[in-house]
Design a protein around this motif. Structure first.
Motif, short mmCIF file in Angstrom:
data_model
loop_
_atom_site.label_atom_id
_atom_site.label_comp_id
_atom_site.label_asym_id
_atom_site.label_seq_id
_atom_site.Cartn_x
_atom_site.Cartn_y
_atom_site.Cartn_z
N ARG A 268 69.11 43.67 44.84
CA ARG A 268 70.10 44.82 44.68
C ARG A 268 70.79 44.19 43.65
NH1 ARG A 268 69.53 45.63 51.12
NH2 ARG A 268 69.34 48.08 51.25
N THR A 269 70.89 42.44 43.87
CA THR A 269 72.02 42.15 43.15
C THR A 269 71.63 42.31 41.48
OG1 THR A 269 71.84 40.23 45.49
CG2 THR A 269 73.13 39.56 42.91
N LEU A 270 70.29 41.46 41.42
CA LEU A 270 69.95 41.82 39.91
C LEU A 270 70.51 43.48 39.57
CD1 LEU A 270 68.31 40.27 37.88
CD2 LEU A 270 66.18 41.98 39.03
N TYR A 271 70.14 44.52 40.10
CA TYR A 271 70.29 45.53 39.55
C TYR A 271 71.98 45.45 38.79
CZ TYR A 271 71.65 50.82 39.57
OH TYR A 271 72.31 52.09 38.94
N GLN A 272 73.33 45.07 39.82
CA GLN A 272 74.13 45.41 39.80
C GLN A 272 75.19 44.21 38.98
OE1 GLN A 272 75.74 43.71 44.06
NE2 GLN A 272 75.19 46.10 45.57
N THR A 273 74.34 43.44 38.77
CA THR A 273 74.64 42.26 37.76
C THR A 273 74.31 42.90 36.29
OG1 THR A 273 74.27 40.21 39.32
CG2 THR A 273 74.07 40.18 36.60
N LEU A 274 73.32 43.71 36.25
CA LEU A 274 72.82 44.57 35.13
C LEU A 274 73.26 45.88 34.65
CD1 LEU A 274 68.82 43.31 35.02
CD2 LEU A 274 70.70 42.35 33.67
N SER A 275 74.17 46.09 36.14
CA SER A 275 74.41 47.65 35.65
C SER A 275 75.86 47.30 35.21
CB SER A 275 74.25 48.38 36.50
OG SER A 275 73.22 48.91 37.10
N LEU B 27 65.18 54.31 46.13
CA LEU B 27 65.24 55.37 46.44
C LEU B 27 67.05 55.05 45.44
CD1 LEU B 27 63.87 56.29 49.56
CD2 LEU B 27 63.21 57.42 47.35
N GLU B 28 67.25 53.77 46.00
CA GLU B 28 68.47 53.69 46.20
C GLU B 28 68.63 52.43 44.26
OE1 GLU B 28 70.52 49.54 47.39
OE2 GLU B 28 68.96 50.05 49.45
N ILE B 29 67.96 52.16 43.65
CA ILE B 29 67.50 52.35 42.48
C ILE B 29 67.02 52.65 41.66
CG2 ILE B 29 67.61 49.10 41.27
CD1 ILE B 29 67.19 47.53 44.14
N PRO B 30 67.47 53.32 41.05
CA PRO B 30 67.02 53.81 39.64
C PRO B 30 65.96 52.46 38.90
CG PRO B 30 69.23 53.96 39.06
CD PRO B 30 69.36 53.12 40.32
N THR B 31 66.11 52.02 38.66
CA THR B 31 65.56 51.41 37.27
C THR B 31 64.25 49.91 37.89
OG1 THR B 31 67.02 49.25 37.63
CG2 THR B 31 68.14 51.11 35.86
#
Length: 256
Positions: free
Chosen positions: A21-28, A56-60
């Motif tokens: 979640r943290t990785l996805y939020q940061t890159l986004s 289901l919550e992280i599209p990448t």
């Protein structure tokens, strides 16, 4: 430039939610086109189920299950054969690596068009948090040996968290290491084969959940084998595996 992040995961059901979640939020947040590739290394806990829910919550997020052979190196290699980006980073599932540092790697690669970007936890601007004393001592000795034998200045070869262009990954194949010795095989081959790289400071934080998969007693001879292999290639391969540099054709002026 699309960024792929390869994450090996063995029994990481507790760590993965925060990490991904943290990785996805940061890159986004930085608007970086990316994919997060997790290799479930035949985990015995609920890692696979956690990945199914997170997808289901992280599209990448994409994930694979490596049914065998297993081991850290095999899991990373599994991801390195399947990523789709223009560059790829190896990132730990336990959140010991900082996504903000990954952004710095990515930006540095773009700015200088480097073939690879390496971090250092031990130079100016680097930081470690809750690093076990014995592990730190072994780390510094191992990196000193690598520096002396390979004749390089880079002081954090053993850390897996590095970024490579796709062409670099293709150029340093085939991979030999099935275990944690892959962490030194990738950068040492890149250096020996003439790929350009930049070094930036990064941080490391000890895991919150579970236990480290690195078994130091088991790895000494394996690290030495890969180090010896890279040493032999450096001094005896006569450049057979070095990066091929295409000469730029000079324009011909009219009248010549």
């Amino acid at each position: 430039m699309k960024l792929s992040v390869v994450i090996p995961a063995y029994n990481e059901e507790e760590s993965l939610p925060d990490t991904l979640r943290t990785l996805y939020q940061t890159l986004s947040t930085y608007g970086i086109d990316h994919e997060i590739c997790v290799t479930n290394d035949n985990s015995k806990d609920n890692t696979l189920q956690v990945l199914q829910q997170l997808s289901l919550e992280i599209p990448t997020l994409v994930y694979f299950t490596n049914t065998g052979p297993n081991g850290f190196g095999y899991a990373v290699r599994y991801g390195l054969e399947r990523f789709t980006g223009d560059c790829v980073a190896v990132f730990m599932a336990d959140m010991s690596d900082d996504p903000e540092d990954l952004v710095k790697y990515y930006q540095k690669m773009q700015e200088g068009d480097y073939d690879a970007v390496f971090g250092t936890r031990w130079g100016k601007g680097g930081k470690v948090v809750d690093y076990p004393a014995v592990k730190k001592y072994i780390n510094r000795v191992a990196n000193f040996i690598v520096r002396i034998l390979m004749g390089i200045k880079y002081n954090d070869t053993t850390n897996a968290f590095k970024l490579y262009k796709r062409e670099t990954i293709e150029g340093i194949k085939p991979f030999l290491s099935p275990h944690f010795n892959l962490t030194i095989e990738l950068p040492l081959k890149a250096i020996v084969r003439g790929y350009t790289f930049a070094v930036v400071p990064n941080s490391w934080t000890n895991r919150k959940y579970g236990e480290s998969k690195l078994k130091i007693k088991e790895m000494g001879s394996r690290y030495f084998f890969i180090l010896l292999y890279c040493l032999i290639e450096k001094y005896f391969s006569r450049g057979d595996y070095r990066k091929k540099v295409t000469a730029v054709r000079q324009p011909v002026e009219a009248g010549n």
